[in-house]
Scaffold this active site. Structure first.
Site, PDB file in Angstrom:
ATOM      1  N   LYS A 182       0.781  -1.297  -0.206  1.00 50.40           N
ATOM      2  CA  LYS A 182       0.148  -0.057  -0.155  1.00 50.40           C
ATOM      3  C   LYS A 182       0.845   1.383  -0.043  1.00 50.40           C
ATOM      4  O   LYS A 182       0.654   2.176  -0.637  1.00 50.40           O
ATOM      5  CB  LYS A 182      -0.837  -0.004   1.117  1.00 50.40           C
ATOM      6  CG  LYS A 182      -1.959  -1.057   1.070  1.00 50.40           C
ATOM      7  CD  LYS A 182      -2.816  -1.087   2.264  1.00 50.40           C
ATOM      8  CE  LYS A 182      -3.930  -2.159   2.270  1.00 50.40           C
ATOM      9  NZ  LYS A 182      -4.588  -2.861   1.177  1.00 50.40           N
ATOM     10  N   ASP A 201      -5.377   2.784  -3.316  1.00 50.49           N
ATOM     11  CA  ASP A 201      -4.026   3.359  -3.125  1.00 50.49           C
ATOM     12  C   ASP A 201      -3.962   4.628  -4.182  1.00 50.49           C
ATOM     13  O   ASP A 201      -3.294   5.343  -3.683  1.00 50.49           O
ATOM     14  CB  ASP A 201      -3.042   2.155  -3.228  1.00 50.49           C
ATOM     15  CG  ASP A 201      -3.113   1.134  -2.282  1.00 50.49           C
ATOM     16  OD1 ASP A 201      -3.641   1.500  -1.289  1.00 50.49           O
ATOM     17  OD2 ASP A 201      -2.627  -0.033  -2.575  1.00 50.49           O
ATOM     18  N   GLY A 205      -2.939  -5.469 -11.807  1.00 50.42           N
ATOM     19  CA  GLY A 205      -2.039  -5.032 -11.013  1.00 50.42           C
ATOM     20  C   GLY A 205      -2.231  -3.697 -10.354  1.00 50.42           C
ATOM     21  O   GLY A 205      -3.053  -2.902 -10.799  1.00 50.42           O
TER      22      GLY A 205
HETATM   23  O1  RIB Z   1      -3.809  -2.002  -1.633  1.00 53.87           O
HETATM   24  C1  RIB Z   1      -3.337  -3.168  -2.429  1.00 53.87           C
HETATM   25  C2  RIB Z   1      -2.006  -3.925  -1.998  1.00 53.87           C
HETATM   26  O2  RIB Z   1      -2.199  -4.332  -0.500  1.00 53.87           O
HETATM   27  C3  RIB Z   1      -1.397  -4.807  -2.762  1.00 53.87           C
HETATM   28  O3  RIB Z   1      -0.469  -4.084  -3.708  1.00 53.87           O
HETATM   29  C4  RIB Z   1      -0.730  -5.603  -1.830  1.00 53.87           C
HETATM   30  O4  RIB Z   1       0.750  -5.662  -1.728  1.00 53.87           O
HETATM   31  C5  RIB Z   1      -1.322  -5.277  -0.356  1.00 53.87           C
HETATM   32  O5  RIB Z   1      -0.268  -4.399   0.225  1.00 53.87           O
END
Ligand code: RIB
Length: 305
Positions: free
Chosen positions: A38, A243, A278
């Site tokens: 994140k 994110d 991704g």
């Molecule tokens: O928010 C998504 C993320 O959560 C992914 O990339 C994974 O690594 C987890 O941390």
């Protein structure tokens, strides 16, 4: 400058017909190894949105470390505060089903070694904004948030995975970013997102931004509330949508944008990030965010009922 204190992972992404139920095994042809975490996802999203970004965190002393940092390097994030520790790099196993829905298991690895003391005071005050999530030890994030607050650095905290917060922790936050489930956990109560957001915002003097997936987002301040619609997109993978939203929000605030403008940009970035597999692959750059903004209807003000 935006300082992101948080996790870096490698994501092992499995595309499946449907996510396994408890006790079920599902088969798929292969998997993809991608940069994730994140913290790293938010740092990459913020840099692509146009901010100057420094990342503080840790990777392990293994072959996964370079995969975890590759997306950050490509996005132009300063990695000067990313430490290398004698433990494995953080790793996430992610199942993505046809609808774009996902489920994630994260092994913390080096993320568990991250400390507030890894960020010197000089590095902290060089930032205008500190961005936090909850994949590194919570007490370390809180310590850094309190240090930032004392130095006049704005604190944006994406409370994911969610945690119940006391008044001291809420007092360290300027902008809280949560989804509806996380909001209930933070507030320690059930209820409608708007009512819970108003309670936290009014009670603790912070801004609350609630992401609602395809329903858009709520933006709640002690003085006002509004609903942002979602930008319609063809969803491939929702991993990292929060994110992309949070990274872009923090970037826009760091560049001096108002909360409303930052939330609009964030809504566009979050939606566009769902259009490829991704967490970091489909994060948009500033020019694409600007194009999307033209298609996003205005924020609707919400009055108290
Ligand atoms: O928010 C998504 C993320 O959560 C992914 O990339 C994974 O690594 C987890 O941390």
């Amino acid at each position: 400058m935006l300082l992101v204190f948080g996790s870096l992972n490698v994501d092992l992404v499995f595309e499946v017909e449907h996510l396994p139920a408890p006790g079920e095994t599902v088969l798929t042809a292969g998997y993809t190894r991608l940069a994730g975490g994140k913290g790293a996802n938010q740092a990459a999203a913020a840099a692509k949105a146009g901010a100057a970004v420094r990342m503080a965190g840790a990777v392990g002393n293994d072959g996964l470390a370079s995969i975890a940092t590759a997306g950050l390097e490509e996005a132009g994030v300063d990695l000067g505060l990313v430490r290398r520790r004698e433990v494995p790099t953080g790793l996430a196993v992610i199942g993505v089903e046809r609808s774009g829905e996902n489920s994630i298991i994260v092994a913390a690895g080096a993320n568990a070694t991250v400390r507030s003391a890894d960020v010197a005071d000089a590095d902290l005050v060089a930032a205008r904004t500190l961005l936090l999530q909850n994949e590194v030890p919570f007490d370390q994030s809180l310590d850094l948030a309190l240090r930032a607050k004392r130095q006049g650095v704005r604190v944006v905290w994406n409370m994911a995975p969610a945690k119940r917060l006391d008044a001291a922790a809420l007092g360290a936050i300027d902008v809280l970013v949560v989804n509806a489930g996380e909001l209930r956990m933070v507030a320690g109560a059930d209820g409608e997102p708007l009512a819970l957001g108003r309670g936290l915002s009014g009670g603790h003097g912070l801004d609350v931004v609630v992401t609602l997936g395809g329903e858009g987002a709520l933006v709640v301040t002690p003085e006002s509330a509004g609903r942002l619609p979602a930008l319609p997109v063809q969803v491939v993978d929702t991993t990292g949508a929060g994110d992309a939203f949070t990274g872009c929000l923090a970037a826009s605030l760091d560049e001096g944008g108002s909360l409303d403008v930052a939330a609009r940009r964030a809504a566009v970035a979050g939606a566009l990030s769902c259009t490829a597999l991704g967490a970091q692959a489909a994060q948009p750059r500033a020019s694409r965010i600007d194009e999307g903004l033209a298609l996003l209807p205005p924020m609707q003000p919400l009055t108290v009922s």
